[in-house]
Design a protein around this motif. Sequence first.
Motif, PDB file in Angstrom:
ATOM      1  N   ALA A  81       0.769  -1.330  -0.103  1.00 61.00           N
ATOM      2  CA  ALA A  81      -0.036  -0.048  -0.088  1.00 61.00           C
ATOM      3  C   ALA A  81       0.868   1.238  -0.206  1.00 61.00           C
ATOM      4  O   ALA A  81       0.658   2.094  -0.745  1.00 61.00           O
ATOM      5  CB  ALA A  81      -0.851  -0.012   1.318  1.00 61.00           C
ATOM      6  N   HIS A  82       1.790   1.123   0.767  1.00 62.20           N
ATOM      7  CA  HIS A  82       2.908   2.421   0.867  1.00 62.20           C
ATOM      8  C   HIS A  82       3.398   2.786  -0.391  1.00 62.20           C
ATOM      9  O   HIS A  82       3.494   3.645  -0.940  1.00 62.20           O
ATOM     10  CB  HIS A  82       3.918   2.245   1.864  1.00 62.20           C
ATOM     11  CG  HIS A  82       5.131   2.992   1.626  1.00 62.20           C
ATOM     12  ND1 HIS A  82       5.124   3.978   2.246  1.00 62.20           N
ATOM     13  CD2 HIS A  82       6.340   2.776   0.983  1.00 62.20           C
ATOM     14  CE1 HIS A  82       6.374   4.636   2.125  1.00 62.20           C
ATOM     15  NE2 HIS A  82       7.272   3.879   1.404  1.00 62.20           N
ATOM     16  N   ASN A  83       4.153   1.651  -1.132  1.00 59.07           N
ATOM     17  CA  ASN A  83       4.519   1.919  -2.590  1.00 59.07           C
ATOM     18  C   ASN A  83       3.550   2.547  -3.602  1.00 59.07           C
ATOM     19  O   ASN A  83       3.944   3.251  -4.322  1.00 59.07           O
ATOM     20  CB  ASN A  83       5.299   0.380  -3.094  1.00 59.07           C
ATOM     21  CG  ASN A  83       6.199  -0.029  -2.176  1.00 59.07           C
ATOM     22  OD1 ASN A  83       7.074   0.871  -1.511  1.00 59.07           O
ATOM     23  ND2 ASN A  83       6.975  -1.191  -2.309  1.00 59.07           N
ATOM     24  N   GLU A  84       2.319   1.856  -3.456  1.00 62.06           N
ATOM     25  CA  GLU A  84       1.348   2.039  -4.419  1.00 62.06           C
ATOM     26  C   GLU A  84       0.945   3.771  -4.180  1.00 62.06           C
ATOM     27  O   GLU A  84       0.969   4.549  -5.172  1.00 62.06           O
ATOM     28  CB  GLU A  84      -0.043   1.469  -4.540  1.00 62.06           C
ATOM     29  CG  GLU A  84       0.133   0.057  -4.830  1.00 62.06           C
ATOM     30  CD  GLU A  84       0.687   0.066  -6.429  1.00 62.06           C
ATOM     31  OE1 GLU A  84      -0.199   0.724  -7.102  1.00 62.06           O
ATOM     32  OE2 GLU A  84       1.351  -0.740  -6.743  1.00 62.06           O
ATOM     33  N   LEU A  85       0.919   3.900  -2.953  1.00 63.96           N
ATOM     34  CA  LEU A  85       0.556   5.382  -2.409  1.00 63.96           C
ATOM     35  C   LEU A  85       1.762   6.331  -2.846  1.00 63.96           C
ATOM     36  O   LEU A  85       1.353   7.577  -3.469  1.00 63.96           O
ATOM     37  CB  LEU A  85       0.588   5.468  -0.831  1.00 63.96           C
ATOM     38  CG  LEU A  85      -0.419   6.583  -0.323  1.00 63.96           C
ATOM     39  CD1 LEU A  85      -1.878   6.229  -0.782  1.00 63.96           C
ATOM     40  CD2 LEU A  85      -0.351   6.315   1.307  1.00 63.96           C
ATOM     41  N   ILE A  86       2.825   5.980  -2.722  1.00 61.38           N
ATOM     42  CA  ILE A  86       4.089   6.920  -3.175  1.00 61.38           C
ATOM     43  C   ILE A  86       3.914   7.117  -4.683  1.00 61.38           C
ATOM     44  O   ILE A  86       4.253   8.173  -5.060  1.00 61.38           O
ATOM     45  CB  ILE A  86       5.527   6.431  -2.633  1.00 61.38           C
ATOM     46  CG1 ILE A  86       5.523   6.345  -1.205  1.00 61.38           C
ATOM     47  CG2 ILE A  86       6.734   7.036  -3.316  1.00 61.38           C
ATOM     48  CD1 ILE A  86       5.423   7.522  -0.397  1.00 61.38           C
ATOM     49  N   ASN A  87       3.739   6.074  -5.200  1.00 62.58           N
ATOM     50  CA  ASN A  87       3.532   5.966  -6.784  1.00 62.58           C
ATOM     51  C   ASN A  87       2.565   7.089  -7.205  1.00 62.58           C
ATOM     52  O   ASN A  87       2.630   7.873  -8.155  1.00 62.58           O
ATOM     53  CB  ASN A  87       3.433   4.994  -7.557  1.00 62.58           C
ATOM     54  CG  ASN A  87       4.639   3.866  -7.284  1.00 62.58           C
ATOM     55  OD1 ASN A  87       5.738   4.386  -7.283  1.00 62.58           O
ATOM     56  ND2 ASN A  87       4.349   2.722  -7.554  1.00 62.58           N
ATOM     57  N   ALA A  88       1.461   6.914  -6.393  1.00 57.57           N
ATOM     58  CA  ALA A  88       0.231   7.959  -6.807  1.00 57.57           C
ATOM     59  C   ALA A  88       0.563   9.386  -6.534  1.00 57.57           C
ATOM     60  O   ALA A  88       0.311  10.319  -7.273  1.00 57.57           O
ATOM     61  CB  ALA A  88      -1.089   7.331  -6.048  1.00 57.57           C
ATOM     62  N   ILE A  89       1.187   9.566  -5.228  1.00 56.98           N
ATOM     63  CA  ILE A  89       1.525  10.926  -5.010  1.00 56.98           C
ATOM     64  C   ILE A  89       2.480  11.504  -5.975  1.00 56.98           C
ATOM     65  O   ILE A  89       2.583  12.622  -6.398  1.00 56.98           O
ATOM     66  CB  ILE A  89       2.117  10.911  -3.548  1.00 56.98           C
ATOM     67  CG1 ILE A  89       0.970  10.719  -2.656  1.00 56.98           C
ATOM     68  CG2 ILE A  89       2.672  12.371  -3.111  1.00 56.98           C
ATOM     69  CD1 ILE A  89       1.552  10.358  -1.132  1.00 56.98           C
ATOM     70  N   LYS A  90       3.453  10.605  -6.397  1.00 56.94           N
ATOM     71  CA  LYS A  90       4.334  11.089  -7.301  1.00 56.94           C
ATOM     72  C   LYS A  90       3.694  11.641  -8.815  1.00 56.94           C
ATOM     73  O   LYS A  90       4.002  12.470  -9.352  1.00 56.94           O
ATOM     74  CB  LYS A  90       5.261  10.048  -7.736  1.00 56.94           C
ATOM     75  CG  LYS A  90       6.535  10.351  -6.931  1.00 56.94           C
ATOM     76  CD  LYS A  90       7.718   8.871  -7.228  1.00 56.94           C
ATOM     77  CE  LYS A  90       8.803   8.716  -6.302  1.00 56.94           C
ATOM     78  NZ  LYS A  90       9.595   7.383  -6.584  1.00 56.94           N
TER      79      LYS A  90
END
Lengths: 186, 238
Positions: A81-90
């Motif tokens: 979830a953290h990785n997906e979130l970071i990608n979405a924020i980027k």
Amino acid sequence: MQETEQLVDEKIAELVQNGNVDVFGVLVERYESKLSRYINKFLFYGDEAEDLLQDIFIKTYINIKSFDTKQKFSPWIYRIAHNELINAIKKRKSNKSINFFDFDMDVLLPHPIANETADGEMERKEIRELLDKGLREIDLKYKEPLVLYYFEDMSYAEIADVLKIPTSTVGVRIKRGREALRKVVK
Amino acid sequence: MEEKKEQLNKEILSQIKEGKVEMKSRWFFVLRTLLGILGVFLLSLCLIFLVSFILFGLRKSGVALAPGFGPQGFILFAMSLPWMLILITAAFLAVLEILIRKYSFVYKKPILYSLIGVFVATTLITLLLPSFSLHNSIFRAYQPEVGDREADMPPIGRFYRGFGMPHPSDLLRGVVVDFSTGTLVIANENGVTSSVILNDFTKIFPGTDMGIGDELLIFGPRSTSGIIRAFGIREIRD
């Protein structure tokens, strides 16, 4: 299905790894609300949040054979979830400049004052309320450990596994995050 | 809310059952882990090679002994360090850190600890392995004949004799071929001779013999006429 609902996450993950696809639904049911709340804390709502949630579960299924069933499942799925979130924020920031050399000194040096303290329920409640009020104002690096600690009830060690940072850094970020939050809300 | 949850569940399971989403096999992850370990192993080998070669170069050229001759010696040492090789080593160290950082025993500790750990382990292995004799054998294997140009050497020879080896202008290694009061004549490995002037400020390392045939390291600047004014002299006994 009723029997599988009694099983711990790790056992269910093992069943999915062995080809029992249907029980994956139990994991989706168990983590849907928690991960929704986690995503919402980072200001993703509506369709955007739903797509993100679906992507997290799909990635979980695709990579489930890399999960070590001797470990806890919760930090593992939150890592995805953290990785997906970071990608979405980027992606969100794609039009703005991203600093690739944004190195955080917190993870470089040891921190002596970072022990996990048992907060009282009153204090936890207070921080949760502060977090809801000041969420937009604080830095992501403080926001994420605070959310995981105060809303998802994770330990410092589990948060360290989700964020892949030193356990002592988790303590420092939670402490600084609390201070920043109090300043922002007042 | 419950409806939404059910819908999401159905959607995900239908994507899985229709084969739109497939689980990656265990072998994929095993292979990825093995490749990661191989990468760490190869990078570690490169690091050990680089660190041991830097230490070998400093010792072979005599630069390692320069700080023993005071501030001038220390400046000579700092100026002669193979900075390009040191930068390459630092880059390898950074890549190795990134590769090992995914393991919990590494990321749970501050980066400083793992960097120090990798550096200490590399240096210890370098000192424990007979790496110096290996480097020496390669170094000797590419000894140029008189008149040979560096460009004619194979790349490994150019690396060992040229690019990788410190060549400080203020340091001469050679054998005493003539000796008179206050002056030495030194021949380097190619047989080229240089005059060396000693004065009251020349520090001579204790136990240094300066008889004909003794191999010496001369620290000191060379004048335009080719004469070296030594600020330090040390005998080589290896």
